[in-house]
Write a protein that holds these residues in place. Sequence first.
Motif, PDB file in Angstrom:
ATOM      1  N   LYS A   1       0.812  -1.226   0.000  1.00  0.00           N
ATOM      2  CA  LYS A   1       0.000   0.000   0.000  1.00  0.00           C
ATOM      3  C   LYS A   1       0.843   1.271   0.000  1.00  0.00           C
ATOM      4  O   LYS A   1       0.391   2.298  -0.480  1.00  0.00           O
ATOM      5  N   THR A   2       2.057   1.202   0.504  1.00  0.00           N
ATOM      6  CA  THR A   2       2.924   2.398   0.552  1.00  0.00           C
ATOM      7  C   THR A   2       3.919   2.425  -0.590  1.00  0.00           C
ATOM      8  O   THR A   2       4.876   3.195  -0.567  1.00  0.00           O
ATOM      9  N   ASN A   3       3.715   1.552  -1.583  1.00  0.00           N
ATOM     10  CA  ASN A   3       4.528   1.552  -2.802  1.00  0.00           C
ATOM     11  C   ASN A   3       5.990   1.198  -2.571  1.00  0.00           C
ATOM     12  O   ASN A   3       6.869   1.634  -3.299  1.00  0.00           O
ATOM     13  N   ARG A   4       6.271   0.440  -1.544  1.00  0.00           N
ATOM     14  CA  ARG A   4       7.651   0.103  -1.196  1.00  0.00           C
ATOM     15  C   ARG A   4       8.323  -0.766  -2.269  1.00  0.00           C
ATOM     16  O   ARG A   4       9.543  -0.776  -2.375  1.00  0.00           O
ATOM     17  N   PHE A   5       7.549  -1.486  -3.053  1.00  0.00           N
ATOM     18  CA  PHE A   5       8.119  -2.384  -4.058  1.00  0.00           C
ATOM     19  C   PHE A   5       8.214  -1.751  -5.429  1.00  0.00           C
ATOM     20  O   PHE A   5       8.613  -2.418  -6.379  1.00  0.00           O
ATOM     21  N   ALA A   6       7.853  -0.509  -5.563  1.00  0.00           N
ATOM     22  CA  ALA A   6       7.871   0.157  -6.871  1.00  0.00           C
ATOM     23  C   ALA A   6       9.279   0.458  -7.332  1.00  0.00           C
ATOM     24  O   ALA A   6      10.207   0.562  -6.633  1.00  0.00           O
TER      25      ALA A   6
END
Length: 62
Positions: free
Chosen positions: A57-62
């Motif tokens: 949800k916090t885009n850590r894997f982007a």
Amino acid sequence: MSPASHWHKSSYSGNQTNCVEIGRLADGAAVRDTKNRAAGHLTTTRAQWAAFITAVKTNRFA
């Protein structure tokens, strides 16, 4: 760990079969490949699953 139940995939997947499914565990979650359910599944604790969802949800894997 108890067996996984209530397997489901995201509604965003539509009718596609190249997805993962999530199953409920008493103390966490299970993840399996929709195309190869017989291959088994990975399990996580409740804390691990919560950390993963937060990271997504916090885009850590982007």
